[in-house]
Design an enzyme around this catalytic site. Sequence first.
Site, PDB file in Angstrom:
ATOM      1  N   GLU A 139       0.743  -1.260  -0.027  1.00  0.00           N
ATOM      2  CA  GLU A 139       0.108  -0.227  -0.015  1.00  0.00           C
ATOM      3  C   GLU A 139       0.799   1.218  -0.046  1.00  0.00           C
ATOM      4  OE1 GLU A 139      -3.113   2.191   3.259  1.00  0.00           O
ATOM      5  OE2 GLU A 139      -2.547   0.212   3.292  1.00  0.00           O
ATOM      6  N   ASP A 148       0.767   4.059  -2.911  1.00  0.00           N
ATOM      7  CA  ASP A 148       0.239   5.493  -2.847  1.00  0.00           C
ATOM      8  C   ASP A 148       1.486   6.286  -3.528  1.00  0.00           C
ATOM      9  OD1 ASP A 148      -0.742   7.646  -1.239  1.00  0.00           O
ATOM     10  OD2 ASP A 148       1.076   7.887  -0.297  1.00  0.00           O
ATOM     11  N   SER A 157      -7.026   1.472   0.012  1.00  0.00           N
ATOM     12  CA  SER A 157      -5.753   1.201   0.550  1.00  0.00           C
ATOM     13  C   SER A 157      -5.643  -0.401  -0.370  1.00  0.00           C
ATOM     14  CB  SER A 157      -5.734   0.766   1.799  1.00  0.00           C
ATOM     15  OG  SER A 157      -6.682  -0.194   2.229  1.00  0.00           O
ATOM     16  N   GLU A 160      -4.349   0.653  -3.964  1.00  0.00           N
ATOM     17  CA  GLU A 160      -3.136   1.004  -3.877  1.00  0.00           C
ATOM     18  C   GLU A 160      -2.231  -0.113  -3.875  1.00  0.00           C
ATOM     19  OE1 GLU A 160      -3.274   5.444  -1.657  1.00  0.00           O
ATOM     20  OE2 GLU A 160      -3.039   3.662  -0.529  1.00  0.00           O
TER      21      GLU A 160
END
Length: 227
Positions: A37, A41, A110, A113
């Site tokens: 994650e 990001d 999340s 990502e």
Amino acid sequence: MQKILIFHNEKLLRRALTHRSYVHENPEEGEHNERLEFLGDALLNFLSGEYLYRYHPERGEDELTRRRSALVDEKQLAKFAIEVGLDFRMRLGKGAIRDGGYQNPNLLSSTFEAVLAAYYLDNNSDIEAVRAVIEPLFDSVPEQIVVFRSNVDSKNRFQEWVQRNVTPNPPKYVTFQIGGLSHAPEFLAKVLVDGKDYGEGKGRNKKDAEKAAAEDALARLKKQGLL
């Protein structure tokens, strides 16, 4: 998801879909998806920034920053996750499922990502492979949605986050003049939450400085994975 993203390493995909709650209930599973994650990001921030820079040469830094926040905010990434079929493929603990985890925007965003990061690694760290997946999704977001979200007042957005996650007390802004000419002063604002410094910004007047401080606070929260 596999119809869109073909993985050579299925274990990598499985890890990307695995939430901490699932590992807590199934310790033998090993690693959850939080490291992926983090990487996802970073990839999204770069790709969305590059996308907006390329398609909006007339926009300034401030507007590009606001548009990027709108394009990759939690609600939008959650919609992307559902569009590519991640919602019911997330591996969640029983408690998270009972709490509506399959529809939880935070879990959906999340996981999205993490899956993007896994796809990046599965393609020998080739960012072009990820770009080919994410840009059509960016293209699908209506312009008016991005504009509306990017124009939502940053002070209101930060106050909503504070009162939802920290304290019912609104943020406090401390603003003072730091220079400039009498006809063109420059102000510095700091935004505090229960006495703790969350961000700062400069502007030609107090209002602009406070807005910049709120935007800085939101950017810090995003970087920390709290927004």
